[in-house]
Scaffold this active site. Structure first.
Site: not given
Length: 476
Positions: A119-121, A124, A152
């Site tokens: 989900f960090k994409d 980011m 992350t």
């Protein structure tokens, strides 16, 4: 739109002024001076939007110092179907965050279709494009220092690799990520990417990042930037998928929705809090922890008691192996009436290795007003939830999502849809899936053999001065 520090001693600044820096000079975290509000009419207008239009509509309320056409271009380049191509069979990559119905009223919000399967994409990728844009406008460079418990780091590195004017120094706990997570990061050979495996746990890595950020002279001299969720832009980007998930499972704005969020550093669920404060009809925000249940303890008792690195457990949901949740300060700032002096008082106790109790002065009683509830999960729960989800729905989930689903079921109500935020695809945690299901999870063909690629990293002690010296040596 101006941004202020949770600790009340830093000047109000614009979005672009806080974008690169991370912590405020007083050690606090930036928050909007006031939350922009979406009315019922606004929500109705947003209901039919695709992800790019929705992201632009929300972010344009939070970012008013980037020209509208430029912000629109950044958003459109970020949220393209080809960037989020790892959707499950039957899902449309164009949706960016498609929902998957497990049964009536129970859904997964798929956030893991980006390049690093986490989900960090979602935030980011936006951050990488924002950094490049702002640096180009200013004619500057930046040296990003980050800490990761697993996801992350790879999301940041994949977003920043090859970006003009950006170097990345990423700290991770040595030998405490999954083999897939480790390989994703350490196999990158880009010259602007530097991986440092720290002998310790994630909290040691995070403490070093904060120590460097609080050394204002070093930070200024070496242009140190931040990509961890202490960076407000990360949280702002994550607000969007709460709106997208809400619209996907409701038909009108009178309905409320609950979200269950696997939680370590509190950034993901903090974005849900911000969405709720901006007018999204949220019923419950369900904070799901693993064995490192400091946040669950707070939401049950009103006592926030970080345990320190020596008492942080290494678990099968390693991205949540965190004792000190940085973004929790953002929620507490709102909880105590945005009183910077009170936040300074509370975090002086935390920074000294202590705890704080919000019962005595009545603040804890107000937590319910913000919709927060919580629960915890352990390894046995994860294995059972993964097995059950596969058997009942034919869906394989990763260990962190399993923590979220387990706790979601404890807080589910019949008349309110529950969305569980999927945090990663199961391929990232192969050993745990084999233990639970007896076979390896499917992984994208392009990532076969990832663990066999050559790896490039440095192993170092949890020593802030040594890390500083490494940064200086690799930028000059």
């Amino acid at each position: 739109m101006k941004y202020i520090s949770t600790r009340g001693l830093s000047p109000a600044l614009s979005f672009s002024e806080i974008l690169l820096g991370g912590l405020a000079p007083d050690g606090g975290l930036y928050m909007p001076e006031a939350y922009p509000q979406f009315s019922a009419a606004d929500l109705s207008a947003m209901r039919g939007m695709n992800y790019r239009d929705l992201a632009y509509t929300i972010l344009s309320r939070l970012v008013d110092d980037i020209p509208a056409a430029d912000l629109r271009d950044i958003v459109d380049r970020t949220y393209r179907a080809e960037v989020y191509a790892f959707a499950r069979p039957g899902q449309n990559a164009e949706d960016i965050t498609p929902t998957l119905e497990l049964e009536q009223g129970l859904y997964l919000l798929s956030l893991s279709n980006g390049p690093t399967l986490a989900f960090k994409d979602m935030a980011m990728q936006l951050l990488g494009n924002l950094f490049e844009y702002v640096l180009a406008k200013k004619g500057e460079t930046t040296n990003i220092l980050g800490a990761t418990s697993g996801d992350t780091g790879s999301a940041a590195e994949y977003a920043m690799r090859g970006k003009q004017g950006v170097n990345v120094f990423m700290l991770s706990p040595h030998q405490k990520m999954s083999r897939f997570q480790t390989a994703q990061m350490f196999s990158l050979q880009d010259e602007n990417i530097h991986n440092i495996a720290v002998r310790g746990v994630f909290d040691d890595c995070q403490d070093i990042v904060k120590a460097v950020s609080n050394d204002h002279q070093f930070k200024a001299n070496h242009k140190i930037g931040a990509v961890n969720s202490i960076n407000w832009a990360r949280v702002a980007a994550q607000v969007v998928y709460y709106f997208k998930g809400y619209f996907a499972v409701t038909s009108d704005n009178s309905q409320k929705v609950s979200f269950a969020v696997p939680s370590g550093n509190f950034g993901n669920v903090c974005a849900g809090h911000v969405a709720r404060m901006m007018g999204l009809p949220v019923d419950k925000l369900v904070v799901a922890t693993n064995e490192n249940d400091v946040l669950d303890e707070f939401f049950r008792t009103g006592v926030y008691r970080p345990r320190g690195s020596a008492n942080t457990y290494h678990t099968s949901s390693p991205s949540m192996d965190i004792s000190k949740a940085s973004n929790f300060e953002r929620f507490v700032f709102d909880l105590v009436g945005r009183d910077g002096a009170k936040v300074r008082e509370l975090w002086s106790k935390v920074d000294a290795g202590g705890a704080f109790d919000l019962n005595a002065d009545g603040w804890f009683a107000k937590v319910a007003d913000y919709g927060f509830v919580s629960g915890s999960s352990n390894h046995a729960h994860r294995m059972q939830t993964i097995k059950q989800t596969q058997a009942q729905y034919g869906v394989t989930i990763d260990t962190h999502t399993a923590d979220g689903l387990k706790v979601a079921l404890e807080h589910r109500s019949a008349d309110t849809p529950m969305l569980v935020l999927e945090t990663a695809l199961p391929a990232k945690f192969e050993d745990a899936i084999v233990e639970a299901l007896g076979h390896k999870p499917q992984r994208p063909a392009s990532l076969e053999g990832l663990e066999q690629l050559p790896q490039r990293f440095e192993v170092m002690d949890a020593d802030t001065d040594a890390i500083k010296a490494f940064i200086v040596a690799h930028i000059e």
